[in-house]
Design an enzyme around this catalytic site. Structure first.
Site, PDB file in Angstrom:
ATOM      1  N   ASN A  15       0.867  -1.176   0.000  1.00  0.00           N
ATOM      2  CA  ASN A  15       0.000   0.000   0.000  1.00  0.00           C
ATOM      3  C   ASN A  15       0.902   1.224   0.000  1.00  0.00           C
ATOM      4  OD1 ASN A  15      -1.837   2.057   0.525  1.00  0.00           O
ATOM      5  ND2 ASN A  15      -2.976   0.896   2.053  1.00  0.00           N
ATOM      6  N   ARG A  71      -2.196  -1.521  -3.840  1.00  0.00           N
ATOM      7  CA  ARG A  71      -3.289  -0.557  -3.809  1.00  0.00           C
ATOM      8  C   ARG A  71      -2.882   0.619  -4.681  1.00  0.00           C
ATOM      9  NH1 ARG A  71      -3.622   4.151  -0.484  1.00  0.00           N
ATOM     10  NH2 ARG A  71      -5.708   5.059  -0.474  1.00  0.00           N
ATOM     11  N   HIS A  77     -10.894   5.710  -1.091  1.00  0.00           N
ATOM     12  CA  HIS A  77     -11.072   4.820   0.067  1.00  0.00           C
ATOM     13  C   HIS A  77     -11.870   3.563  -0.302  1.00  0.00           C
ATOM     14  CE1 HIS A  77     -10.387   8.285   3.165  1.00  0.00           C
ATOM     15  NE2 HIS A  77      -9.276   7.592   2.956  1.00  0.00           N
ATOM     16  N   ASN A 135      -6.798  10.098   9.077  1.00  0.00           N
ATOM     17  CA  ASN A 135      -6.063  11.230   8.512  1.00  0.00           C
ATOM     18  C   ASN A 135      -6.704  11.686   7.215  1.00  0.00           C
ATOM     19  OD1 ASN A 135      -4.123  11.500  10.527  1.00  0.00           O
ATOM     20  ND2 ASN A 135      -2.803   9.948   9.613  1.00  0.00           N
ATOM     21  N   ARG A 145      -5.907  18.177   4.816  1.00  0.00           N
ATOM     22  CA  ARG A 145      -6.584  18.546   3.570  1.00  0.00           C
ATOM     23  C   ARG A 145      -7.833  19.375   3.875  1.00  0.00           C
ATOM     24  NH1 ARG A 145      -7.004  12.524   1.169  1.00  0.00           N
ATOM     25  NH2 ARG A 145      -4.872  11.852   1.633  1.00  0.00           N
ATOM     26  N   MET A 165      -6.179  14.294  15.712  1.00  0.00           N
ATOM     27  CA  MET A 165      -7.365  14.554  16.517  1.00  0.00           C
ATOM     28  C   MET A 165      -7.122  14.309  18.000  1.00  0.00           C
ATOM     29  SD  MET A 165     -10.478  15.645  16.329  1.00  0.00           S
ATOM     30  CE  MET A 165     -11.057  15.435  14.633  1.00  0.00           C
ATOM     31  N   ILE A 194      -9.945   7.602  13.636  1.00  0.00           N
ATOM     32  CA  ILE A 194     -10.851   8.416  14.458  1.00  0.00           C
ATOM     33  C   ILE A 194     -12.168   7.687  14.663  1.00  0.00           C
ATOM     34  CG2 ILE A 194     -12.108  10.594  14.600  1.00  0.00           C
ATOM     35  CD1 ILE A 194      -9.902  11.840  12.853  1.00  0.00           C
ATOM     36  N   GLY A 195     -12.729   7.151  13.594  1.00  0.00           N
ATOM     37  CA  GLY A 195     -14.018   6.480  13.676  1.00  0.00           C
ATOM     38  C   GLY A 195     -14.010   5.280  14.602  1.00  0.00           C
ATOM     39  N   GLU A 196     -12.881   4.558  14.653  1.00  0.00           N
ATOM     40  CA  GLU A 196     -12.794   3.345  15.464  1.00  0.00           C
ATOM     41  C   GLU A 196     -12.449   3.619  16.926  1.00  0.00           C
ATOM     42  OE1 GLU A 196      -9.939   0.809  13.509  1.00  0.00           O
ATOM     43  OE2 GLU A 196     -10.883   1.142  11.555  1.00  0.00           O
ATOM     44  N   GLU A 242      -7.641  -2.747   4.607  1.00  0.00           N
ATOM     45  CA  GLU A 242      -7.460  -2.698   3.156  1.00  0.00           C
ATOM     46  C   GLU A 242      -6.571  -3.830   2.666  1.00  0.00           C
ATOM     47  OE1 GLU A 242      -7.709   2.125   2.434  1.00  0.00           O
ATOM     48  OE2 GLU A 242      -5.866   1.256   3.246  1.00  0.00           O
TER      49      GLU A 242
END
Length: 415
Positions: A10, A91, A178, A209, A239, A282, A329-331, A379
Site C-alpha cells: 500500500n 493498492r 477509500h 487522517n 486537507r 485529533m 478516528i471512527g474506530e 485494506e
C-alpha cells in the site's frame, strides 16, 4: 490459490505499508511493516515478524521516493521475501474507468503513466514500486487494485461536475476514493449478518487522517464525499475538503500564490492542522480543546461537516438502516462519534453511552431504528483476496496442469 503466499503493498505519498499473507481457508498474516517519513528526515523501515510482539526499525539513508523504493526492494530481496511469495498486490489510488483488479502488464503501466496527472501525489510512487519489483522479479505476477473501483456503481448524476461538458471527455468527473476500505466494511457487514449489506441503506464513515463517507444502497455505492481528487469532501488532518473555487483566484491575486503553492496548502497545510495551527492529530486536539479555542474550532468543524454529510446521504438513500464508523478516528474516538451523532435522533441515529465508550462493535441501543457499528477496516485483506482471485482466474499460474500465461498481456476490464 490455497496454500500460496501474497505480498500486499500500500504505497502512499509518504509511506509504504506491506504485509505477507498465506492463503488458506482464511487469510493469515505473517510479516508486516511500513516505510514512513519518505521525502523528509528520519525515513525508516519498521517491520514485525509473524507472532512477534516486538518490531525492528531500520534507518534509511534516502532523500526521495525513488531512492526509498530502491532500498525497500533491496530489503525485500535480501530478506528473501520476494522468493517466498507467489504474487504481489498493490493498492493504486486512481483507476479512472477500471472496475476490477488488473494483472500488471506493460499496457497497464503505460495507462497508469497516462493518468498520473489525475493523482500526482500518489500514482508516480505507486508506479515506481510496480516497476522496481517487475525489474527484480519479472516472473512474479503483480495485481493492482484500484481505490476508485468501489464507486463505479454511482449513478451518472453523482459523478457529474457542474463545469463545461467538454471536460468530461478528458476524464474530469467525481470518482471517490477509500474504495478498498469500503469494500472490506461491506464484506464485514455481510459476514455479521446485517441485512442492510445486501438489501438496505448504509452509510460508511472512514474517518482518519484521510476522511470520507460513502452512501450504499442494496450493496452498491450511490454517492461518496471525495470527488475528482481525494482532497474533496470532509475536512481532514491536513486537507481542506470542499472549498470555494473562488479562493484560488483571490490567493493568486492578493498573495501571489502559484498553482503548486495552492496545491501544497490544500493538501498539506489545511484541515485540522490549518485551523488549529498546532496539530493534524485529533488526539492532540482533544487533549487541549479546553484551553485552546483553535483546537475547539477545528474539532467542531470536523464534526459539523461529518454530521451534514450523514444528513445529505440519508436524503440520497431515502432513509438509513446502518451507520458504520471506521478509520483511526471512527474506530477509537467515542467523543467524536457522540458529537457527530448528536441531534440525529430524528433520523433514527442514537448511541448507547456505555458501548460507545468501550468502542464496542455495536454502539447503538438494541431497539434503535438505525444500527450504528464500529468496524476496524483492513485494506490489506481486500488486496490479498483480490490478488488470489485475480491470479487464479486470469492467469491460472498456480495450476500445475495449466500453461503459465505471460504477464506481458492481459484483458483490460471495465474500461
Amino acid at each position: 490459490m490455497s496454500g500460496e503466499t501474497i505480498l500486499t503493498i500500500n504505497g502512499g505519498s509518504s509511506t509504504i505499508k506491506f504485509s505477507v499473507y498465506r492463503v488458506g481457508d482464511s487469510l493469515s498474516r505473517g510479516l508486516t511493516g511500513k516505510v514512513d517519513r519518505i521525502g523528509g528526515s528520519g525515513t525508516r523501515l519498521t517491520f514485525c515478524e509473524q507472532d512477534s510482539e516486538e518490531s525492528t526499525t531500520l534507518d534509511i539513508d534516502a532523500t526521495d521516493y525513488a531512492s526509498t523504493v530502491d532500498f525497500f526492494v533491496d530489503w525485500l530481496q535480501t530478506n528473501e521475501v520476494l522468493d517466498s511469495v507467489n504474487a504481489i498486490g498493490h493498492r493504486v489510488v486512481h483507476g479512472m474507468q477500471y472496475t476490477m483488479p488488473e494483472l500488471v502488464t506493460q499496457e497497464l503501466i503505460d495507462e497508469l503513466y497516462r493518468i498520473s496527472p489525475y493523482a500526482p501525489s500518489h500514482l508516480p510512487g505507486e508506479i515506481a514500486l510496480i516497476e522496481a519489483l517487475r525489474t527484480r522479479s519479472p516472473n512474479l505476477p503483480q495485481v493492482v487494485c484500484f481505490d476508485t473501483a468501489f464507486h463505479r456503481t454511482m449513478p451518472r448524476v453523482a459523478t457529474l461536475l457542474p463545469i463545461p461538458r467538454r471536460y468530461e471527455s478528458k476524464g474530469v468527473q467525481r470518482y471517490g476514493f477509500h474504495g478498498l476500505s469500503y469494500e472490506y466494511l461491506m464484506q464485514e457487514l455481510n459476514r455479521m449478518g446485517d441485512p442492510a449489506a445486501v438489501s438496505g441503506r448504509v452509510i460508511l464513515a472512514h474517518l482518519g487522517n484521510g476522511a470520507s463517507m460513502a452512501a450504499v444502497r442494496d450493496g452498491q455505492c450511490i454517492d461518496t464525499s471525495m470527488g475528482f481528487t481525494p482532497s474533496a469532501g470532509l475536512p481532514m488532518s491536513t486537507r481542506t475538503g470542499d472549498l470555494d473555487p473562488g479562493l484560488f483566484r483571490f490567493l493568486t491575486q492578493h498573495e501571489g500564490m502559484t498553482a503548486d503553492q495552492f496545491d501544497q496548502m490544500v493538501n498539506h497545510e489545511s484541515g485540522m492542522l490549518g485551523v488549529s495551527e498546532t496539530s493534524s492529530d485529533m488526539r492532540d486536539l482533544l487533549a487541549v480543546e479546553a484551553t485552546d479555542i483553535r483546537a475547539t474550532e477545528a474539532i467542531a468543524l470536523f464534526c459539523y461537516q461529518a454530521k451534514k454529510c450523514i444528513g445529505a446521504y440519508v436524503a440520497a438513500l431515502g432513509g438509513l438502516d446502518t451507520l458504520v464508523f471506521a478509520g483511526g478516528i471512527g474506530e477509537h474516538s467515542p467523543v467524536i462519534r457522540v458529537r457527530i451523532c448528536e441531534g440525529l435522533k430524528y433520523l433514527g441515529i442514537e448511541l448507547n453511552e456505555k458501548r460507545n465508550l468501550e468502542n464496542s462493535p455495536m454502539i447503538s441501543p438494541m431497539v434503535a431504528r438505525v444500527g450504528v457499528r464500529i468496524i476496524p477496516t483492513n485494506e490489506e485483506v481486500v488486496l490479498a483476496q483480490s490478488v488470489s482471485e485475480t491470479v487464479a482466474k486470469l492467469v491460472k499460474i498456480f495450476d500445475p496442469h495449466s500453461p503459465k500465461v505471460s504477464t506481458t498481456s492481459a484483458t483490460k476490464q471495465g474500461t
